[in-house]
Design an enzyme around this catalytic site. Structure first.
Site, PDB file in Angstrom:
ATOM      1  N   GLU A  32      28.481  13.350  73.720  1.00 24.52           N
ATOM      2  CA  GLU A  32      29.639  14.644  74.752  1.00 24.52           C
ATOM      3  C   GLU A  32      29.082  15.846  74.432  1.00 24.52           C
ATOM      4  O   GLU A  32      30.075  16.360  74.756  1.00 24.52           O
ATOM      5  CB  GLU A  32      30.770  13.659  74.172  1.00 24.52           C
ATOM      6  CG  GLU A  32      31.275  12.626  73.809  1.00 24.52           C
ATOM      7  CD  GLU A  32      32.732  12.568  72.845  1.00 24.52           C
ATOM      8  OE1 GLU A  32      33.582  12.637  73.699  1.00 24.52           O
ATOM      9  OE2 GLU A  32      32.691  11.463  72.487  1.00 24.52           O
ATOM     10  N   SER A 168      35.695  10.110  74.886  1.00 20.61           N
ATOM     11  CA  SER A 168      35.356   9.582  76.405  1.00 20.61           C
ATOM     12  C   SER A 168      35.066   8.454  77.136  1.00 20.61           C
ATOM     13  O   SER A 168      33.860   8.356  78.312  1.00 20.61           O
ATOM     14  CB  SER A 168      33.444  11.073  76.808  1.00 20.61           C
ATOM     15  OG  SER A 168      33.626  12.193  76.343  1.00 20.61           O
ATOM     16  N   TYR A 238      34.857  12.088  84.188  1.00 19.74           N
ATOM     17  CA  TYR A 238      33.811  13.207  84.784  1.00 19.74           C
ATOM     18  C   TYR A 238      32.983  13.561  85.970  1.00 19.74           C
ATOM     19  O   TYR A 238      32.485  14.141  85.986  1.00 19.74           O
ATOM     20  CB  TYR A 238      33.085  13.344  83.550  1.00 19.74           C
ATOM     21  CG  TYR A 238      33.797  13.225  81.958  1.00 19.74           C
ATOM     22  CD1 TYR A 238      34.551  14.546  82.221  1.00 19.74           C
ATOM     23  CD2 TYR A 238      33.765  12.801  81.375  1.00 19.74           C
ATOM     24  CE1 TYR A 238      34.976  14.758  80.687  1.00 19.74           C
ATOM     25  CE2 TYR A 238      33.984  12.580  79.749  1.00 19.74           C
ATOM     26  CZ  TYR A 238      34.702  14.298  79.615  1.00 19.74           C
ATOM     27  OH  TYR A 238      35.361  14.019  78.544  1.00 19.74           O
ATOM     28  N   ARG A 277      45.956  15.258  72.238  1.00 18.94           N
ATOM     29  CA  ARG A 277      46.577  14.685  72.822  1.00 18.94           C
ATOM     30  C   ARG A 277      46.755  13.337  72.487  1.00 18.94           C
ATOM     31  O   ARG A 277      46.085  12.349  71.784  1.00 18.94           O
ATOM     32  CB  ARG A 277      45.698  14.997  73.929  1.00 18.94           C
ATOM     33  CG  ARG A 277      46.214  14.121  75.306  1.00 18.94           C
ATOM     34  CD  ARG A 277      44.100  13.996  76.366  1.00 18.94           C
ATOM     35  NE  ARG A 277      43.563  12.662  75.960  1.00 18.94           N
ATOM     36  CZ  ARG A 277      42.477  12.623  75.561  1.00 18.94           C
ATOM     37  NH1 ARG A 277      41.658  14.484  76.515  1.00 18.94           N
ATOM     38  NH2 ARG A 277      42.063  11.418  75.157  1.00 18.94           N
ATOM     39  N   ASP A 279      47.481   9.486  74.190  1.00 17.84           N
ATOM     40  CA  ASP A 279      47.198   8.714  75.262  1.00 17.84           C
ATOM     41  C   ASP A 279      48.246   6.952  74.915  1.00 17.84           C
ATOM     42  O   ASP A 279      47.607   6.767  73.919  1.00 17.84           O
ATOM     43  CB  ASP A 279      45.132   8.288  75.030  1.00 17.84           C
ATOM     44  CG  ASP A 279      44.328   8.908  75.472  1.00 17.84           C
ATOM     45  OD1 ASP A 279      44.984  10.274  75.410  1.00 17.84           O
ATOM     46  OD2 ASP A 279      43.050   8.982  75.040  1.00 17.84           O
ATOM     47  N   GLU A 292      44.953   6.190  70.973  1.00 16.94           N
ATOM     48  CA  GLU A 292      44.647   6.661  70.478  1.00 16.94           C
ATOM     49  C   GLU A 292      45.248   8.350  70.296  1.00 16.94           C
ATOM     50  O   GLU A 292      45.715   8.389  71.606  1.00 16.94           O
ATOM     51  CB  GLU A 292      42.935   6.856  70.452  1.00 16.94           C
ATOM     52  CG  GLU A 292      42.455   7.364  71.408  1.00 16.94           C
ATOM     53  CD  GLU A 292      41.025   7.129  71.540  1.00 16.94           C
ATOM     54  OE1 GLU A 292      40.221   7.884  72.135  1.00 16.94           O
ATOM     55  OE2 GLU A 292      41.007   5.700  72.646  1.00 16.94           O
ATOM     56  N   ASN A 294      44.104  11.486  70.245  1.00 16.99           N
ATOM     57  CA  ASN A 294      42.908  12.902  70.069  1.00 16.99           C
ATOM     58  C   ASN A 294      42.860  14.382  69.678  1.00 16.99           C
ATOM     59  O   ASN A 294      43.961  15.258  70.315  1.00 16.99           O
ATOM     60  CB  ASN A 294      42.342  13.309  71.807  1.00 16.99           C
ATOM     61  CG  ASN A 294      40.798  13.818  71.670  1.00 16.99           C
ATOM     62  OD1 ASN A 294      40.828  14.832  71.408  1.00 16.99           O
ATOM     63  ND2 ASN A 294      39.582  13.421  72.484  1.00 16.99           N
ATOM     64  N   GLY A 298      39.270  17.583  75.959  1.00 14.84           N
ATOM     65  CA  GLY A 298      38.694  17.292  76.844  1.00 14.84           C
ATOM     66  C   GLY A 298      39.268  19.161  76.855  1.00 14.84           C
ATOM     67  O   GLY A 298      40.993  19.355  77.686  1.00 14.84           O
TER      68      GLY A 298
END
Length: 334
Positions: A32, A168, A238, A277, A279, A292, A294, A298
Site C-alpha cells: 500500500e 485496501s 482508488y 475507521r 467497516d 474490521e 482500521n 486512508g
C-alpha cells in the site's frame, strides 16, 4: 435542536497549536505504499493550511537518526499496511519518546490481526460474521479439498476471503460458489500466509469514522460505499468512477444510530485512541456486522475518513491539528 458534529467535537481555530512541529510518516515498503504517499501528502497539505509546521518523511533507515537528533512535537502515521498498523513502528516511537496520533502499539497489533480483533469483538457482544483463519501450511497439510469442503459446509456460501493482515482490499474476494474457493485462497495467500474466510453478509457497505479529541469518542456520519462491480477491492477504492459514496449513508435514523453505537463499541473494545475507521455491513434487517477496524485510515481524496469529516461539516486541517495538539499534550503531561 441537536448539536452538530463540529460542536460536539469542539473543533475550533483555537484548538490547533500552530507552533507545533509535526512529522508526517508515509510510504513504507508494503503493498500500500502508493496509497500511503497520497495519504501523507494530503495530511501534510491540510496541516500546513492551518498553520502547522509539517514535514513529510518516509519510514526508512534515516528516520531513527532524525528522530533522535531533532524530535518533532508529534507524529502523524499515514503509513498503511504492516509498517503503519502492526504496532511495531508505534513501539519504536514510544522508545524514542516521540508522541503520535492514534492508538498505542498493543491496540494496533490487536486491530491489525483480523481474527484476534474479531474474537475480542465477539467476546464484547459486538456482531461480526462467523469466520475461520487458515494458515497456508495447515491448508496444505490437511488437504485443500477436504478443508475447503468443510469450510463451505460450516459457513455456507457465499464467503468472503481476505488476508488476516492487510488492507485496501488487496487479496480479497467474494466466493459465490464452491468451485471458485480454491482460486480465491491462492489469491489471498499471495498477500499473507494466513487467510481469513468469513461468512459473507449481503447488505449496505458502510464505514464509520471515530474521532476523540479529549472528551470521549464520537462517531462521524457513516459513509455508504457502492462499488460499481459489487466488490470494494483495490481498484474500486482508488480508481475514479469505480465507486460511488454517499455521505452520510442512506440509512434510517434509527439504524444510523445503531451503526454509530456499534462502531463506538468496537473502538472501545479494541482499546483504540484518537481515531479509527470501523467497516460495517448493514443487513436487510438493519443489523450492523463489524468486518474490521482500521487504526491508520486512508487520507486520500477518495478515502472514507475525509469524506466523513466533510459530511460532518468539519475542516479536515483543523481536525488534524486538534489531533496532533492532543498527541503532543500527552507527551508534555508525562
Amino acid at each position: 435542536m441537536g448539536t452538530t458534529a463540529a460542536e460536539r467535537l469542539h473543533v475550533t481555530d483555537t484548538a490547533v497549536a500552530a507552533d507545533l512541529r509535526v512529522l508526517v510518516l508515509a510510504g513504507g515498503l508494503s503493498y500500500e505504499r502508493d496509497v500511503s504517499l497520497r495519504s501523507g501528502r494530503r495530511v501534510l497539505d491540510a496541516l500546513r493550511a492551518v498553520g502547522v509546521e509539517a514535514e513529510l518523511r518516509d519510514a526508512d533507515v534515516a528516520l531513527l537518526p532524525a528522530l533522535t537528533a531533532d524530535p518533532p512535537d508529534a507524529v502523524v502515521i499515514a503509513l498503511h499496511g504492516a509498517t503503519g498498523e502492526d504496532g511495531s513502528l508505534r513501539g519504536v516511537l514510544d522508545l524514542c519518546a516521540v508522541p503520535y496520533v492514534g492508538c498505542d502499539a498493543r491496540a494496533s497489533r490487536l486491530a491489525w490481526d483480523k481474527p484476534s480483533a474479531k474474537a475480542v469483538l465477539r467476546e464484547a457482544g459486538i456482531p461480526t460474521p462467523d469466520w475461520v483463519a487458515l494458515p497456508h501450511d495447515r491448508f496444505s497439510e490437511l488437504g485443500a479439498v477436504a478443508v475447503l469442503d468443510r469450510i463451505a459446509d460450516r459457513l455456507g456460501l457465499p464467503l468472503m476471503v481476505k488476508p488476516t493482515q492487510g488492507g485496501s482490499g488487496l487479496g480479497a474476494a467474494v466466493v459465490r460458489d464452491a468451485a471458485s474457493l480454491p482460486a480465491a485462497m491462492v489469491g489471498c495467500f499471495a498477500y499473507d500466509s494466513t487467510a481469513l474466510v468469513e461468512r459473507y453478509v449481503p447488505g449496505m457497505d458502510v464505514a464509520v469514522s471515530v474521532v476523540d479529541l479529549g472528551d470521549g469518542p464520537h462517531a462521524l456520519p457513516p459513509v455508504e460505499i457502492v462499488p460499481r462491480n459489487g466488490v470494494y477491492d483495490y481498484a474500486a477504492r482508488y480508481t475514479a468512477g469505480r465507486t460511488t459514496w454517499h455521505a452520510p449513508a442512506r440509512l434510517d435514523p434509527e439504524v444510523a444510530a445503531t451503526v454509530a453505537d456499534v462502531a463506538l463499541a468496537a473502538h472501545a473494545a479494541l482499546g483504540l485512541r484518537d481515531l479509527s475507521r470501523v467497516d460495517v455491513i448493514v443487513d436487510a434487517a438493519g443489523q450492523p456486522h463489524v468486518l474490521e477496524v482500521n487504526v491508520s485510515p486512508g487520507m486520500t481524496e477518495t478515502s472514507l475518513l475525509p469524506l466523513a469529516v466533510q459530511a460532518a461539516g468539519l475542516d479536515f486541517g483543523r481536525l488534524l491539528g486538534s489531533l496532533v495538539t492532543r498527541a503532543a499534550s500527552r507527551h508534555t503531561a508525562v
